[in-house]
Write a protein that holds these residues in place. Sequence first.
Motif, PDB file in Angstrom:
ATOM      1  N   GLN A   1      10.055   3.818   0.679  1.00  0.00           N
ATOM      2  CA  GLN A   1      10.354   2.401   0.475  1.00  0.00           C
ATOM      3  C   GLN A   1       9.343   1.728  -0.454  1.00  0.00           C
ATOM      4  N   ILE A   2       8.080   2.123  -0.362  1.00  0.00           N
ATOM      5  CA  ILE A   2       7.053   1.557  -1.246  1.00  0.00           C
ATOM      6  C   ILE A   2       7.367   1.873  -2.698  1.00  0.00           C
ATOM      7  N   ALA A   3       7.874   3.087  -2.949  1.00  0.00           N
ATOM      8  CA  ALA A   3       8.191   3.509  -4.314  1.00  0.00           C
ATOM      9  C   ALA A   3       9.320   2.678  -4.922  1.00  0.00           C
ATOM     10  N   ARG A   4      10.195   2.113  -4.082  1.00  0.00           N
ATOM     11  CA  ARG A   4      11.360   1.368  -4.581  1.00  0.00           C
ATOM     12  C   ARG A   4      11.196  -0.140  -4.464  1.00  0.00           C
ATOM     13  N   SER A   5      10.154  -0.581  -3.774  1.00  0.00           N
ATOM     14  CA  SER A   5      10.030  -2.004  -3.467  1.00  0.00           C
ATOM     15  C   SER A   5       9.467  -2.816  -4.634  1.00  0.00           C
ATOM     16  N   PRO A   6       9.992  -4.031  -4.849  1.00  0.00           N
ATOM     17  CA  PRO A   6       9.392  -4.935  -5.833  1.00  0.00           C
ATOM     18  C   PRO A   6       8.103  -5.578  -5.300  1.00  0.00           C
ATOM     19  N   PHE A   7       7.833  -5.381  -4.008  1.00  0.00           N
ATOM     20  CA  PHE A   7       6.617  -5.918  -3.377  1.00  0.00           C
ATOM     21  C   PHE A   7       5.869  -4.781  -2.676  1.00  0.00           C
ATOM     22  N   PRO A   8       5.361  -3.807  -3.439  1.00  0.00           N
ATOM     23  CA  PRO A   8       4.759  -2.615  -2.829  1.00  0.00           C
ATOM     24  C   PRO A   8       3.524  -2.906  -1.974  1.00  0.00           C
ATOM     25  N   LYS A   9       2.690  -3.853  -2.383  1.00  0.00           N
ATOM     26  CA  LYS A   9       1.477  -4.119  -1.603  1.00  0.00           C
ATOM     27  C   LYS A   9       1.824  -4.700  -0.239  1.00  0.00           C
ATOM     28  N   MET A  10       2.750  -5.635  -0.222  1.00  0.00           N
ATOM     29  CA  MET A  10       3.164  -6.246   1.038  1.00  0.00           C
ATOM     30  C   MET A  10       3.727  -5.189   1.991  1.00  0.00           C
ATOM     31  N   LEU A  11       4.550  -4.299   1.446  1.00  0.00           N
ATOM     32  CA  LEU A  11       5.164  -3.258   2.268  1.00  0.00           C
ATOM     33  C   LEU A  11       4.109  -2.251   2.739  1.00  0.00           C
ATOM     34  N   THR A  12       3.151  -1.947   1.879  1.00  0.00           N
ATOM     35  CA  THR A  12       2.075  -1.031   2.264  1.00  0.00           C
ATOM     36  C   THR A  12       1.276  -1.605   3.424  1.00  0.00           C
ATOM     37  N   GLU A  13       1.010  -2.893   3.389  1.00  0.00           N
ATOM     38  CA  GLU A  13       0.279  -3.549   4.479  1.00  0.00           C
ATOM     39  C   GLU A  13       1.048  -3.415   5.794  1.00  0.00           C
ATOM     40  N   VAL A  14       2.345  -3.659   5.743  1.00  0.00           N
ATOM     41  CA  VAL A  14       3.174  -3.596   6.955  1.00  0.00           C
ATOM     42  C   VAL A  14       3.157  -2.189   7.551  1.00  0.00           C
ATOM     43  N   TYR A  15       3.300  -1.182   6.706  1.00  0.00           N
ATOM     44  CA  TYR A  15       3.342   0.189   7.214  1.00  0.00           C
ATOM     45  C   TYR A  15       1.977   0.658   7.705  1.00  0.00           C
ATOM     46  N   LEU A  16       0.900   0.177   7.119  1.00  0.00           N
ATOM     47  CA  LEU A  16      -0.426   0.519   7.636  1.00  0.00           C
ATOM     48  C   LEU A  16      -0.627  -0.083   9.024  1.00  0.00           C
TER      49      LEU A  16
ATOM     50  N   GLN B   1      -9.584  -2.043   3.319  1.00  0.00           N
ATOM     51  CA  GLN B   1      -9.672  -0.855   2.479  1.00  0.00           C
ATOM     52  C   GLN B   1      -8.551  -0.843   1.444  1.00  0.00           C
ATOM     53  N   LEU B   2      -7.374  -1.282   1.851  1.00  0.00           N
ATOM     54  CA  LEU B   2      -6.245  -1.364   0.920  1.00  0.00           C
ATOM     55  C   LEU B   2      -6.545  -2.344  -0.207  1.00  0.00           C
ATOM     56  N   ASP B   3      -7.143  -3.483   0.123  1.00  0.00           N
ATOM     57  CA  ASP B   3      -7.499  -4.466  -0.908  1.00  0.00           C
ATOM     58  C   ASP B   3      -8.474  -3.878  -1.922  1.00  0.00           C
ATOM     59  N   GLU B   4      -9.463  -3.132  -1.419  1.00  0.00           N
ATOM     60  CA  GLU B   4     -10.441  -2.509  -2.319  1.00  0.00           C
ATOM     61  C   GLU B   4      -9.762  -1.498  -3.237  1.00  0.00           C
TER      62      GLU B   4
ATOM     63  N   ASN C   1      -8.749   5.086  14.183  1.00  0.00           N
ATOM     64  CA  ASN C   1      -9.457   4.214  15.127  1.00  0.00           C
ATOM     65  C   ASN C   1      -8.665   2.952  15.458  1.00  0.00           C
ATOM     66  N   ARG C   2      -7.430   2.868  14.952  1.00  0.00           N
ATOM     67  CA  ARG C   2      -6.518   1.744  15.216  1.00  0.00           C
ATOM     68  C   ARG C   2      -7.120   0.408  14.777  1.00  0.00           C
ATOM     69  N   ASP C   3      -7.860   0.445  13.670  1.00  0.00           N
ATOM     70  CA  ASP C   3      -8.517  -0.759  13.157  1.00  0.00           C
ATOM     71  C   ASP C   3      -7.691  -1.303  11.991  1.00  0.00           C
ATOM     72  N   SER C   4      -6.706  -2.146  12.310  1.00  0.00           N
ATOM     73  CA  SER C   4      -5.803  -2.655  11.280  1.00  0.00           C
ATOM     74  C   SER C   4      -6.533  -3.539  10.268  1.00  0.00           C
TER      75      SER C   4
ATOM     76  N   ALA D   1     -12.083   7.172  -0.518  1.00  0.00           N
ATOM     77  CA  ALA D   1     -11.301   5.996  -0.142  1.00  0.00           C
ATOM     78  C   ALA D   1     -10.152   6.388   0.780  1.00  0.00           C
ATOM     79  N   ILE D   2      -9.529   7.537   0.508  1.00  0.00           N
ATOM     80  CA  ILE D   2      -8.449   8.030   1.369  1.00  0.00           C
ATOM     81  C   ILE D   2      -8.980   8.338   2.766  1.00  0.00           C
ATOM     82  N   PHE D   3     -10.126   9.003   2.829  1.00  0.00           N
ATOM     83  CA  PHE D   3     -10.690   9.358   4.137  1.00  0.00           C
ATOM     84  C   PHE D   3     -11.160   8.121   4.892  1.00  0.00           C
TER      85      PHE D   3
END
Length: 244
Positions: free
Chosen positions: A169-184, A96-99, A87-90, A77-79
């Motif tokens: 920031q993800i480690a401290r955020s109350p909304f980690p999934k939202m922040l993970t999406e933004v950084y991806l 993949q993050l949802d899965e 491949n710049r495929d947001s 999953a990481i790979f």
Amino acid sequence: RYDFRRISPPKIAESLKGIATTENISVDDTALAMIAREAQGSMRDGQSLLDQAIAYAGNNVTSKTLEQMLGFLDRKAIFDLISAIMNRDSAACLNQLDEIYQTGTELTQLATQLLEMLRNLMVIKISGSTGSSNDLSPAEAQQLTEFGKLVSAEELERMFGIWYVGTEQIARSPFPKMLTEVYLIRLCAVTPVTSVAGVISRIDQLVDTGSVIPNKRVCHPEGASPKDLATGKTEILSAKGGPA
């Protein structure tokens, strides 16, 4: 105070394999590498993790059962996620993050593992070797080498910097999934950087083709009247100060 040197992961894995063989416990090499990595240089911690794995999985410890026990993310999953980033495929990144999220994986764990893998990718790209990382299989190292062909070292350095901040920031955020999406999405938006040498080469090409005229500047002579300036009666001077 006594400061003990850390034991390398391969030595820990070798010792644990010997213990498992003596106890008639089946432990695959990937699982041993994972335990050795998590031990962080401590043989005692490695033995403790092996005991926990045996208690959890019985006499057949695999990387899959160990991932479940430790809450680790499947390496594939990481790979897959790294492949989408390179491949710049947001859209693929977010899918993949949802899965991954649906499996119950902690996003802080995902962020840390992705940061480690970006580090490995950058080291392989720059040095051609895995450096101090001993937890990559030959197949994984080869896959990262292929990923490295898709980006420059400068782009990887920027990606690592972006995700490093994101991991904190993800480690401290109350909304980690939202922040993970933004950084991806930010990782996918990293664009190639033109080097100074590349810029100079491009300028030289433009000069050679006559697209630009070097060393020319427009100068308003001292004492020029407002009327002269308004009608455009100014001198074009060369870089040396004389008339062009």
